[in-house]
Design a protein around this motif. Sequence first.
Motif: not given
Lengths: 246, 246, 331, 331, 305
Positions: A202-209, A222-233
């Motif tokens: 669930r994308m929204p959950d992951v991006f909210s916490v 394939v990715a390991d980055k801060l949430i602030s530097e990424s986007s759901p897309e």
Amino acid sequence: MTVLELKGISKHFGAIQALNDVSLTIKPGEVVGLMGDNGAGKSTLVKIIAGNFPPSHGTMRVLDREVHFHKPVEARENGIEVVYQDLALCNNLTAAANVFLGRELKRGFGPIRILDYATMYKRAADLFKELKSETRPRDLVKQMSGGQRQAVAIARTRLSDSKIVLMDEPTAAISVRQVAEVLNLIRRLRDQGIAVILISHRMPDVFSVCDKIVVLRRGTKVADKLISESSPEEVTALITGALERA
Amino acid sequence: MTVLELKGISKHFGAIQALNDVSLTIKPGEVVGLMGDNGAGKSTLVKIIAGNFPPSHGTMRVLDREVHFHKPVEARENGIEVVYQDLALCNNLTAAANVFLGRELKRGFGPIRILDYATMYKRAADLFKELKSETRPRDLVKQMSGGQRQAVAIARTRLSDSKIVLMDEPTAAISVRQVAEVLNLIRRLRDQGIAVILISHRMPDVFSVCDKIVVLRRGTKVADKLISESSPEEVTALITGALERA
Amino acid sequence: MAVSLDDTINRQTHSTLSWLLSRQTFWVFLAALLACIALSFLTDTFATRNNLFNVTRNFAFVGIVAIGMTVVIISGGIDLSVGSTLCLSAIVTGLVMSAGYPLAVGIALALIAAILVGVVNGVLIAYVGMPPFVVTLGMLSVARSMALVLSNNKMVYQFGPDQALLLQLGGGTTFGIANPLIVLAVMALIAGFVFRWTGWGRHIFAIGGNEHAAILTGVPVRRIKVGVYVISALTAGIAGVLMTGWLGSVTTNLGTGMELTVIAATVIGGANLAGGVGTAFGAVVGAALIEVIRNSLILLGISTFWQGAFVGSFIVIAVAFDRIRSLRQSD
Amino acid sequence: MAVSLDDTINRQTHSTLSWLLSRQTFWVFLAALLACIALSFLTDTFATRNNLFNVTRNFAFVGIVAIGMTVVIISGGIDLSVGSTLCLSAIVTGLVMSAGYPLAVGIALALIAAILVGVVNGVLIAYVGMPPFVVTLGMLSVARSMALVLSNNKMVYQFGPDQALLLQLGGGTTFGIANPLIVLAVMALIAGFVFRWTGWGRHIFAIGGNEHAAILTGVPVRRIKVGVYVISALTAGIAGVLMTGWLGSVTTNLGTGMELTVIAATVIGGANLAGGVGTAFGAVVGAALIEVIRNSLILLGISTFWQGAFVGSFIVIAVAFDRIRSLRQSD
Amino acid sequence: EDKILAIVVKGLDNPFFEEINKGCQKWNAENAGKGYTCLYTGPASSNDEAGEVQIVDDLLTKGVAAIAISPSNAPAMANLLKQRAPTIPVMTVDADLNKEDAALRKAYLGTDNYLMGVKMGEELQKHKKGGTVCLQLGNVAAANIAARAAGVRDTLAGAKGIDSLTGQNGWTEPAGCPLFTNDQSDLANQQMSDTFTANPKLDAFVLVGGWAQFAPQAYAQVTDGVMERLKSKDLVIIAGDTLPPQIDALKAGRSHAQIGQRPFEMGYKAPDAMIKLINGEKVDEILFTGLDTCLPENADTCLAK
Ligand SMILES: Nc1ncnc2c1ncn2[C@@H]1O[C@H](COP(=O)(O)OP(=O)(O)OP(=O)(O)O)[C@@H](O)[C@H]1O
Ligand SMILES: Nc1ncnc2c1ncn2[C@@H]1O[C@H](COP(=O)(O)OP(=O)(O)OP(=O)(O)O)[C@@H](O)[C@H]1O
Ligand SMILES: [Mg+2]
Ligand SMILES: [Mg+2]
């Protein structure tokens, strides 16, 4: 200081390569979202961290100390708590019995120590209330709905002082109300300095916490980055393979 | 014409009232989102429609004909297909065998009719491709990830001409990529005039595919309205009980 | 809202009466009781002191082993080797005592032999991960073969200096009650206590319910499983010693086929072979019921040819009754 | 992308060799083969025509029943009543033929009696929902009791006008091969075909794997389960008729304890008592292995006291070997 | 290497056959180096008739010099012998083949079971002139037990071919009798005490085989309940066999007569008989081992040495 450090973890089941050279570092109080397609290897990674089976290759360090878990209880002794995808509940026991399974509360007269039912019911009820779940401690798990079962499994992780909590799709089967509670719980854990790995589709959950996001694709990170530097897309693209790596 | 009409359905398990006087009407090609807190009675309702157990009270009509199902296969014969929350898979069989379970394809020489493995593998592979799922028809379900298992269960409903498909949290454990596929599948079903009941805790999914939303709260229907007249906020309020009825 | 959540969480879903009525053990107990009452009226011999003494003593042996079997069955296993273990323990008692050693040594060595059997069963099941049915089926042959080899297939019937003590132990009475029955009662009470009040008891139910979950939550599953088979073997060993004392002799066919009777008693008493369900009291009631049937056939003068039909039907009826009740309830 | 998805979906995950090596049946077959080769060198009597004839004939009876048992075990059940059913069928054959009826009538009635047993088992299990272990444990007593009552516990050894035919059927040969072995081979082939190529065969595996799922997907679970127990009883009935012909007489002892040997054979051959796994070939190999052990002990002149120890250990070793291999693989 | 003389008994789990083994071993001890060894064997359980047939079959294959069999299922054993038509000498011990199959064996060495039953009946009639009598039989359908039971019944009834006593000569068998013990001594005692309970006025109990007495303590308790009646001979117990615990029971007044077979003698004499047969010497077709009649007054001296 790192709570957990994985280096070059691989795992194969016969011909199937479930994990391929995965490395990962988690700091105290960090919430990591672990995402990936079905069969990407998320649960396998969790099971390795939780001591269900050893990795085929690679090393694991907890609090900067190398560890080799041979069974789940060793992981727990190292402060690792898990909510499994299949919940790991005994249907023939009550909710409270499941919560306290393996670390029953006892009261003693002298050397004889018997189960302390009253306190266990009381504490289980408190935990369920904290999770805002309508779960009755005395009911058999057999008769419970999916969400109630999930509440029991989550309540379990709150019993001890853990350093890291792994949650394998804890919000998959629960209702909006309880999803909010689980996310709040994760935030509370983080505030206490406990690290959390949250597996979720669930994308929204992951991006909210989450603070950080890790994406697995066919067993490879394939990715390991801060949430602030990424986007759901971007994450969706990584999961589906539209984007190779980020 | 209605595909399915429930009138005053109640169900109790011993002391527990799981459903209380629920009525519902579904028209062909209608997609109904069924939401509610954990333990609200959603799965119970699905199981009654699917003929797993009879309701304690109330009547059910399919295509304006009253029906009383005594076992699941009777529901299926009436054009009702189900994806169960626990998926109902046999771990010891292959994915293809599970898809075709209960309606195996056969080929005959005269009166002797034997299983047609080749065609079943072929068709199962096609169905998985249609669902964009990396599921191998010849693999045992035992070794599959949560999402792969879900794909097998969903593939099953595509075998016959059904009039209504019940999906009990089909997207709970699957990844973004496949969620999109399932939602697309639901739209395709709708376009073919097949009605769908979608149980989900994922608000965005429900709002993106459903025409109508039904909310259960502690076994009672508290809302039954067009999606266009509702909002995620209202539904959340209904589920949590902040709003009594709508 | 908070109040309503509290309410829900603390709601009691079962009354004590409905709980009682939902227990197979209760119904079987009732059946046994009714059978006894009926027999007291139908025959003037059933309710005599003497007959009741015999009946209670006879079922004590099966009952003792059934308690151990209940532990195994709760944990999701099965032990087919109990009959052979009983024989082995009886042979060891006999041989040791007839060699002139005191009773205590005889009992100790007999129980050690039984425990060894249990340890081998348990280790193969818990650590090698083999199915209990297979392991204990193998042990059924092996243990009896050991009894044959040890005794050289001789009948043992002279038990040295402590012979009187042994005979008193197995065949004697205390306050007018047969000693084996007292042992059974004590063991049933201990088992009941352990099941309900100890972590170990809780854990065997957990293992029977979902072994995988028990492992994941840190229950020492393997150690407990070994313990479970040791207990089962130990109860068989105790029954073996007592039977030696009661019979006053041992031959190597002692306990042949007993495993099935014991399992029948356990199942009639409400244990579920799928694991996770069972009570000590149930095991005792089941054993009692089987013995009452056997006894009543003879008292009523029915040909022994029919005995199997009666016992077999009763096994089925006891469980069918429970099933039909629960089917009706779930509708 | 579409190509890669196709690729994944169509990837083969097991080679034929690795599949073979992962089968317990294969290893047990190897063990039996090695045992036979070793015996051919160790003794000069094992590999004689005569002995091989005996060995194959002897395991045919257990093998035939083991095929029925395999069907039951695949479906997740168990049938403890086969030994008694075998006895009942043998007694019926004997009584009917000694009353002067022809062989065909004797066989027909014997098989009808066996089928009745299977139907009762199956209906109680499938429709009343009772556990197979309990039902067939009850039937174990009931069927033997019926045999006692029918025969009045007399030995039957004169089979009327068709006696020669019966003795030829069970004890005779066709093209130098013992008739029971031919029956076994035919039945194993049929079972193998049914398991792999029919919907019914697929469904018993499904029921053993997840009965609930089978019900939900419209598999006629109850009907199939009744069929499964009928088949098991029927194989016992066929073996009963053949044994009567081989022995040339019947007593009510016939088949006592046979259920455990049959289950052992099935399990050694790779069937899993948890259901969902098993092969017809495995049942035959398991039965063969047990008989080879028994035969070899006598040929090697090992004391019969040790026989149980050998057979029991081998049951355990066969399955342990498979377990250890699979443990190592999963690491 | 010695040639093998095999003795195949019904089951290894019965103490009676162990006496045969002792005889066989004594013969071995006394005849070492003479080119023959006596081999004692049989199936593990007396219930395993098919197993016994298979063992004989295997021994014939393995090659033994001669074989002595105690068949549990006589027709089945005869059937095997017909098929194998062995060239080595075959004899029977303890239990014989049926009359029509007598040609299949060269000799029978053992008890005259019918006579044994007759003697039991005669001993009983010394004490009682009619009444109720319960017979305890052993393993189902065993021919030797059946022959003994026939001897008892015929003697009591004073007529041949009696299936069940229903008042002939004043004797009746109460409902529930005869009892079958399946050769298990615990069950035998339970049945006995139940029968005494069910029939408090029972006049006589005939243990056609001695299973109950093989468990001396349990037997003592069972008979304790009827000791007064035993003393006054209001109840009479006659039993088969004279194994040591049985003689003890006799001395303690827990039975009134024991009719003993001589299993040791069977085991001891069988090898010699087999050697004679091998050598083509003449051997009587029926070699009855004797019967010992033990009464309380001669309990110390009744057994043949
Ligand atoms: N015990 C096992 N034996 C063989 N293969 C396995 C086993 N466990 C997992 N696999 C395989 O390993 C791969 C990774 O599985 P895993 O369960 O880790 O996926 P996941 O990322 O958790 O997927 P999901 O989101 O569906 O839960 C899959 O291809 C699966 O089939
Ligand atoms: N077989 C049963 N026996 C007793 N109670 C049951 C049974 N099945 C369901 N219940 C109870 O009925 C109520 C409704 O359960 P149901 O599974 O329908 O909830 P749900 O809405 O599907 O919840 P979830 O979203 O968690 O899947 C719950 O309180 C549950 O405990
Ligand atoms: Mg997963
Ligand atoms: Mg649900």
